[in-house]
Scaffold this motif. Structure first.
Motif, mmCIF file in Angstrom:
data_model
loop_
_atom_site.group_PDB
_atom_site.id
_atom_site.type_symbol
_atom_site.label_atom_id
_atom_site.label_comp_id
_atom_site.label_asym_id
_atom_site.label_seq_id
_atom_site.Cartn_x
_atom_site.Cartn_y
_atom_site.Cartn_z
ATOM 1 N N UNK A 61 0.839 -1.046 -0.128
ATOM 2 C CA UNK A 61 0.034 0.113 -0.028
ATOM 3 C C UNK A 61 0.934 1.280 0.113
ATOM 4 N N UNK A 62 1.806 1.165 0.877
ATOM 5 C CA UNK A 62 2.742 2.339 0.886
ATOM 6 C C UNK A 62 3.484 2.568 -0.441
ATOM 7 N N UNK A 63 3.977 1.517 -1.175
ATOM 8 C CA UNK A 63 4.512 1.810 -2.371
ATOM 9 C C UNK A 63 3.919 2.228 -3.362
ATOM 10 N N UNK A 64 2.636 1.557 -3.526
ATOM 11 C CA UNK A 64 1.679 2.061 -4.529
ATOM 12 C C UNK A 64 1.291 3.587 -4.274
ATOM 13 N N UNK A 65 1.189 4.295 -3.210
ATOM 14 C CA UNK A 65 0.934 5.180 -2.910
ATOM 15 C C UNK A 65 1.928 6.367 -3.169
ATOM 16 N N UNK A 66 3.389 5.731 -3.284
ATOM 17 C CA UNK A 66 4.382 6.725 -3.329
ATOM 18 C C UNK A 66 5.185 6.483 -4.510
ATOM 19 N N UNK A 67 4.994 5.402 -5.400
ATOM 20 C CA UNK A 67 5.648 5.124 -6.542
ATOM 21 C C UNK A 67 6.997 4.321 -6.445
ATOM 22 N N UNK A 68 7.267 3.931 -5.224
ATOM 23 C CA UNK A 68 8.213 2.867 -5.052
ATOM 24 C C UNK A 68 7.746 1.699 -5.771
ATOM 25 N N UNK A 69 8.619 0.830 -6.549
ATOM 26 C CA UNK A 69 8.509 -0.311 -7.096
ATOM 27 C C UNK A 69 9.505 -1.659 -6.687
ATOM 28 N N UNK A 70 10.282 -1.221 -6.334
ATOM 29 C CA UNK A 70 11.113 -2.747 -5.883
ATOM 30 C C UNK A 70 11.223 -3.089 -4.477
ATOM 31 N N UNK A 71 10.747 -4.391 -4.189
ATOM 32 C CA UNK A 71 10.529 -4.950 -2.925
ATOM 33 C C UNK A 71 11.459 -6.344 -2.888
ATOM 34 N N UNK A 72 12.162 -6.691 -2.082
ATOM 35 C CA UNK A 72 12.708 -8.066 -1.847
ATOM 36 C C UNK A 72 12.293 -8.429 -0.284
ATOM 37 N N UNK A 73 11.619 -9.668 -0.385
ATOM 38 C CA UNK A 73 11.009 -10.032 0.767
ATOM 39 C C UNK A 73 11.652 -11.452 1.408
ATOM 40 N N UNK A 74 11.899 -11.590 2.571
ATOM 41 C CA UNK A 74 12.232 -13.118 3.115
ATOM 42 C C UNK A 74 11.255 -13.825 3.101
ATOM 43 N N UNK A 75 11.415 -15.181 2.585
ATOM 44 C CA UNK A 75 10.684 -16.414 2.330
ATOM 45 C C UNK A 75 11.252 -17.227 3.217
ATOM 46 N N UNK A 76 10.792 -18.804 2.984
ATOM 47 C CA UNK A 76 11.422 -19.836 3.472
ATOM 48 C C UNK A 76 11.362 -20.821 2.558
ATOM 49 N N UNK A 77 12.736 -21.567 2.597
ATOM 50 C CA UNK A 77 13.117 -22.769 1.553
ATOM 51 C C UNK A 77 12.145 -23.913 1.731
ATOM 52 N N UNK A 78 11.820 -24.192 2.955
ATOM 53 C CA UNK A 78 10.889 -25.403 3.148
ATOM 54 C C UNK A 78 9.678 -25.272 2.697
#
Length: 205
Positions: free
Chosen positions: A87-104
């Motif tokens: 929501x914050x990115x769409x509101x401010x025009x920032x496009x790139x996000x890297x997020x931690x997930x889990x291999x298992x």
């Protein structure tokens, strides 16, 4: 780069700040409470505080999300975080996000029979609440239209830096652990790599 780090007070988040600053990045940390001097700008805000979150994201080159649950009980911290970040990115025009997930969390055709039949079902049962939260966070990112990447480590340790392997959209064969320091290192590597957009980067020793 100008980067905003969510989950800044956790093990991976603190590594992102330390390594990011050492690499010359400008860091803004988002934390739920005042945690003292992190060496960078800190925005104290709950995920529901949309104005504060948008202010922390505005004008940045990318968002790095190291949010994670505590314990194995029911949780929505990663899905809630993804919604707030998107929501914050769409509101401010920032496009790139890297997020931690889990291999298992995700099955892979390259997994051994033992891994598919025994190890992964056991891990997925024990961590079912966290994995369900991660799956919903992934759905939010995939539906966002943003330039997302998931970085998926196996079991986390507190060790230092070692050479590690990365595999895009497949699990790392034989990899069982990775230090939080190296998860942060991998995130900072992929954030500027357009080849990882809309991909899942699996990492392990």
């Amino acid at each position: 780069m100008k980067l905003t780090v969510f989950g800044a007070t956790g093990g991976i988040g603190r590594q992102l700040i330390t390594q990011g600053l050492a690499a010359g990045h400008e860091i803004t940390a988002v934390a739920r409470r005042d945690t003292g001097d992190l060496g960078c700008e800190v925005v104290v805000a709950e995920l529901a505080d949309h104005d504060a979150i948008a202010g922390a994201v505005a004008g940045r080159d990318a968002v790095l999300s190291a949010l994670g649950p505590r314990g194995t009980g029911p949780t929505s911290v990663q899905a809630d975080g993804a919604r707030a970040e998107v929501a914050a990115m769409l509101a401010t025009g920032v496009r790139r996000i890297v997020s931690v997930d889990a291999a298992g969390r995700v099955a892979d055709a390259g997994d051994s029979l033992l891994m598919r039949a025994v190890a992964k079902p056991l891990v997925q049962r024990v961590l079912r609440h966290g994995f369900a939260d991660l799956a919903e966070a992934e759905r939010v990112l995939r539906d966002s239209g943003l330039d997302w990447t998931l970085v998926a480590p196996p079991r986390l340790t507190d060790g230092g830096h070692r050479p590690y392997r990365t595999v895009v959209d497949r699990n790392v064969r034989g990899g069982r652990t990775l230090s939080r320091a190296d998860v942060a290192h991998a995130i900072l590597r992929v954030v500027g790599d357009p080849a990882t957009v809309h991909r899942r980067v699996n990492i392990a020793y």
